[in-house]
Design an enzyme around this catalytic site. Structure first.
Site, PDB file in Angstrom:
ATOM      1  N   GLU A 156       1.559  -1.599   7.902  1.00  0.00           N
ATOM      2  CA  GLU A 156       0.404  -2.759   7.791  1.00  0.00           C
ATOM      3  C   GLU A 156      -0.715  -1.987   8.260  1.00  0.00           C
ATOM      4  OE1 GLU A 156       3.475  -3.774   8.521  1.00  0.00           O
ATOM      5  OE2 GLU A 156       3.956  -5.456   7.641  1.00  0.00           O
ATOM      6  N   GLY A 182       6.623  -6.795   4.885  1.00  0.00           N
ATOM      7  CA  GLY A 182       7.194  -8.079   4.846  1.00  0.00           C
ATOM      8  C   GLY A 182       8.625  -7.806   4.086  1.00  0.00           C
ATOM      9  N   ALA A 218       4.664  -7.510   1.491  1.00  0.00           N
ATOM     10  CA  ALA A 218       3.928  -8.630   0.712  1.00  0.00           C
ATOM     11  C   ALA A 218       3.155  -7.963  -0.335  1.00  0.00           C
ATOM     12  CB  ALA A 218       3.310  -9.504   1.661  1.00  0.00           C
ATOM     13  N   GLU A 258      10.575  -7.305   7.426  1.00  0.00           N
ATOM     14  CA  GLU A 258      10.412  -8.915   8.084  1.00  0.00           C
ATOM     15  C   GLU A 258      11.377  -9.841   7.486  1.00  0.00           C
ATOM     16  OE1 GLU A 258       6.100  -8.385   7.684  1.00  0.00           O
ATOM     17  OE2 GLU A 258       5.885  -9.019   9.535  1.00  0.00           O
TER      18      GLU A 258
HETATM   19  N1  CAA Z   1       2.381  -4.797  -3.033  1.00  0.00           N
HETATM   20  C1  CAA Z   1       2.028  -4.668  -4.424  1.00  0.00           C
HETATM   21  N2  CAA Z   1       2.499  -3.775  -5.275  1.00  0.00           N
HETATM   22  C2  CAA Z   1       3.343  -2.901  -4.640  1.00  0.00           C
HETATM   23  C3  CAA Z   1       3.630  -2.848  -3.337  1.00  0.00           C
HETATM   24  C4  CAA Z   1       3.303  -3.997  -2.613  1.00  0.00           C
HETATM   25  N3  CAA Z   1       3.720  -4.150  -1.274  1.00  0.00           N
HETATM   26  N4  CAA Z   1       4.276  -1.879  -3.092  1.00  0.00           N
HETATM   27  C5  CAA Z   1       4.527  -1.072  -4.380  1.00  0.00           C
HETATM   28  N5  CAA Z   1       3.923  -1.687  -5.339  1.00  0.00           N
HETATM   29  C6  CAA Z   1       3.617  -1.355  -6.526  1.00  0.00           C
HETATM   30  C7  CAA Z   1       2.757  -0.256  -6.764  1.00  0.00           C
HETATM   31  O1  CAA Z   1       1.443  -0.505  -6.911  1.00  0.00           O
HETATM   32  C8  CAA Z   1       3.255   0.414  -7.991  1.00  0.00           C
HETATM   33  O2  CAA Z   1       2.715  -0.493  -8.980  1.00  0.00           O
HETATM   34  P1  CAA Z   1       2.043   0.379 -10.386  1.00  0.00           P
HETATM   35  O3  CAA Z   1       3.156   1.047 -11.002  1.00  0.00           O
HETATM   36  O4  CAA Z   1       1.573  -0.759 -11.221  1.00  0.00           O
HETATM   37  O5  CAA Z   1       1.057   1.299  -9.926  1.00  0.00           O
HETATM   38  C9  CAA Z   1       4.813   0.281  -7.989  1.00  0.00           C
HETATM   39  O6  CAA Z   1       4.941  -0.843  -7.116  1.00  0.00           O
HETATM   40  C10 CAA Z   1       5.295   1.350  -7.540  1.00  0.00           C
HETATM   41  O7  CAA Z   1       4.756   1.939  -6.515  1.00  0.00           O
HETATM   42  P2  CAA Z   1       4.656   3.474  -6.131  1.00  0.00           P
HETATM   43  O8  CAA Z   1       4.217   4.182  -7.425  1.00  0.00           O
HETATM   44  O9  CAA Z   1       3.628   3.297  -5.068  1.00  0.00           O
HETATM   45  O10 CAA Z   1       5.972   3.922  -5.817  1.00  0.00           O
HETATM   46  P3  CAA Z   1       6.318   5.203  -4.530  1.00  0.00           P
HETATM   47  O11 CAA Z   1       7.848   5.418  -5.047  1.00  0.00           O
HETATM   48  O12 CAA Z   1       5.354   6.373  -4.727  1.00  0.00           O
HETATM   49  O13 CAA Z   1       6.085   4.600  -3.215  1.00  0.00           O
HETATM   50  C11 CAA Z   1       6.319   2.899  -1.423  1.00  0.00           C
HETATM   51  C12 CAA Z   1       6.891   3.818  -2.738  1.00  0.00           C
HETATM   52  C13 CAA Z   1       6.393   4.088  -0.364  1.00  0.00           C
HETATM   53  C14 CAA Z   1       7.132   1.840  -0.917  1.00  0.00           C
HETATM   54  C15 CAA Z   1       4.812   2.720  -1.847  1.00  0.00           C
HETATM   55  O14 CAA Z   1       4.823   1.620  -3.051  1.00  0.00           O
HETATM   56  C16 CAA Z   1       4.257   1.902  -0.812  1.00  0.00           C
HETATM   57  O15 CAA Z   1       3.820   2.317   0.423  1.00  0.00           O
HETATM   58  N6  CAA Z   1       4.054   0.563  -1.079  1.00  0.00           N
HETATM   59  C17 CAA Z   1       3.365  -0.539   0.109  1.00  0.00           C
HETATM   60  C18 CAA Z   1       4.140  -0.661   1.294  1.00  0.00           C
HETATM   61  C19 CAA Z   1       3.299  -1.564   2.188  1.00  0.00           C
HETATM   62  O16 CAA Z   1       2.347  -1.018   2.674  1.00  0.00           O
HETATM   63  N7  CAA Z   1       3.973  -2.594   2.612  1.00  0.00           N
HETATM   64  C20 CAA Z   1       3.278  -3.681   3.498  1.00  0.00           C
HETATM   65  C21 CAA Z   1       2.579  -4.627   2.700  1.00  0.00           C
HETATM   66  S1  CAA Z   1       1.459  -5.694   3.823  1.00  0.00           S
HETATM   67  C22 CAA Z   1       2.661  -6.638   4.457  1.00  0.00           C
HETATM   68  O17 CAA Z   1       3.777  -6.822   4.136  1.00  0.00           O
HETATM   69  C23 CAA Z   1       2.035  -7.875   5.241  1.00  0.00           C
HETATM   70  C24 CAA Z   1       2.966  -8.531   6.060  1.00  0.00           C
HETATM   71  O18 CAA Z   1       3.469  -8.364   7.026  1.00  0.00           O
HETATM   72  C25 CAA Z   1       3.397 -10.178   5.437  1.00  0.00           C
END
Ligand code: CAA
Length: 261
Positions: free
Chosen positions: A135, A112, A66, A115
């Site tokens: 999460e 998400g 998400a 999911e």
């Molecule tokens: N939401 C918003 N933006 C996101 C995102 C997310 N879930 N995941 C990645 N992005 C964005 C980053 O902020 C970044 O944006 P900028 O270039 O503007 O800074 C861009 O995508 C690239 O991401 P990274 O620089 O972090 O890329 P990476 O290759 O170094 O890492 C990754 C990749 C491991 C997937 C890392 O991006 C990450 O950990 N993302 C978040 C994963 C996460 O925590 N997901 C769970 C979300 S909560 C949820 O989903 C709740 C639910 O159950 C509904």
């Protein structure tokens, strides 16, 4: 192929393909993206020309969860629920579609995103796929179904391990755990997923939908009730033209022509 907001829409014969396309945010599932995706999938579900749906991302990422940016300042419990209830319900609406939905996962399927794949009927993955529920690393828990659907897919031990640590599972581990049904090299994932979808599309549509409902029901009810429902659905299919055609074609040693009636 049309660009529909952040979801690319393609109809390929009986296949309806929705491709997540928000590359700069790693296909983070914003409210607008999920709204578009659901509209596309519900549209396919209602389209008589479509028999099977595919949900895919890019080679690098299926979906990174998400949209954290949209959630970070939501305020308290009441505000979070008000802002997110309709959004999170979209995963459940995907799980309730009538026609089969296959997730083709390459790269990250996190939070998400994992999911979303779990809400589909089954998952095929590329060798680069990584599944996880990170999460807890950002102070919440899965909110779009993983504590239930992941647990039912892989069992309590692995679901706890993933949901409590936030660690990722690679494609081979996901295959061994029963989270995915098949694994392919990344460059052939989509073609193989389409081949698989075409195999499903070539079968009797009403039977496929009944099989889907019945298998899904297995996770939600006791075995006796599930068996009763299965039998009822089995008998009901004898009221369809496709059952007559399928069995007659077998006896006549020819290919059946199914009409979805
Ligand atoms: N939401 C918003 N933006 C996101 C995102 C997310 N879930 N995941 C990645 N992005 C964005 C980053 O902020 C970044 O944006 P900028 O270039 O503007 O800074 C861009 O995508 C690239 O991401 P990274 O620089 O972090 O890329 P990476 O290759 O170094 O890492 C990754 C990749 C491991 C997937 C890392 O991006 C990450 O950990 N993302 C978040 C994963 C996460 O925590 N997901 C769970 C979300 S909560 C949820 O989903 C709740 C639910 O159950 C509904």
């Amino acid at each position: 192929m049309n660009a529909d907001w952040e979801v690319l829409v393609e109809k390929d014969g009986p296949l309806g393909i929705a491709t997540l396309s928000r590359p700069k945010a790693l296909n983070a599932l914003s409210m607008s993206l999920m709204k578009s995706l659901l509209e596309v999938l519900e549209g396919f579900d209602a389209d008589p020309a479509i028999r099977v749906m595919l949900v895919a991302g890019s080679e690098r990422v299926f979906a990174a969860g998400a949209d954290i940016g949209e959630m970070k300042d939501l305020g308290d419990e009441t505000a979070a629920e008000a802002a997110m209830a309709e959004h999170l319900a979209r995963w459940d609406r995907i799980a309730r579609l009538r026609k089969p939905v296959v997730a083709a996962v390459s790269g990250f399927a996190l939070g998400g995103g994992c999911e979303l794949a779990l809400a589909c009927d089954f998952i095929v993955a590329s060798e680069t796929a990584q599944f996880g529920q990170p999460e807890v690393l950002i102070g919440v828990i899965p909110g779009a179904g993983a504590t239930q659907r992941l647990t039912k897919a892989v069992g309590q031990a692995l679901a706890m391990d993933l949901c409590l640590t936030g660690r990722r599972l690679n494609a081979r581990e996901a295959l061994a755990a029963g989270l995915v049904s098949r694994v392919f090299a990344p460059e052939i994932l989509l073609e193989e997923a389409k081949k698989l979808a075409r195999l499903i599309a070539a079968t009797a549509p009403l039977a496929v939908q009944a099989a889907k409902r019945s298998v899904r029901g297995a996770l939600d009810c006791d075995t006796e009730a599930g068996l009763r429902a299965e039998r009822k659905a089995f008998y009901r299919l004898f009221g369809t033209t496709d059952q007559k055609e399928g069995m007659r074609a077998f006896v006549e040693k020819r290919a059946p022509v199914f009409k979805g009636e």
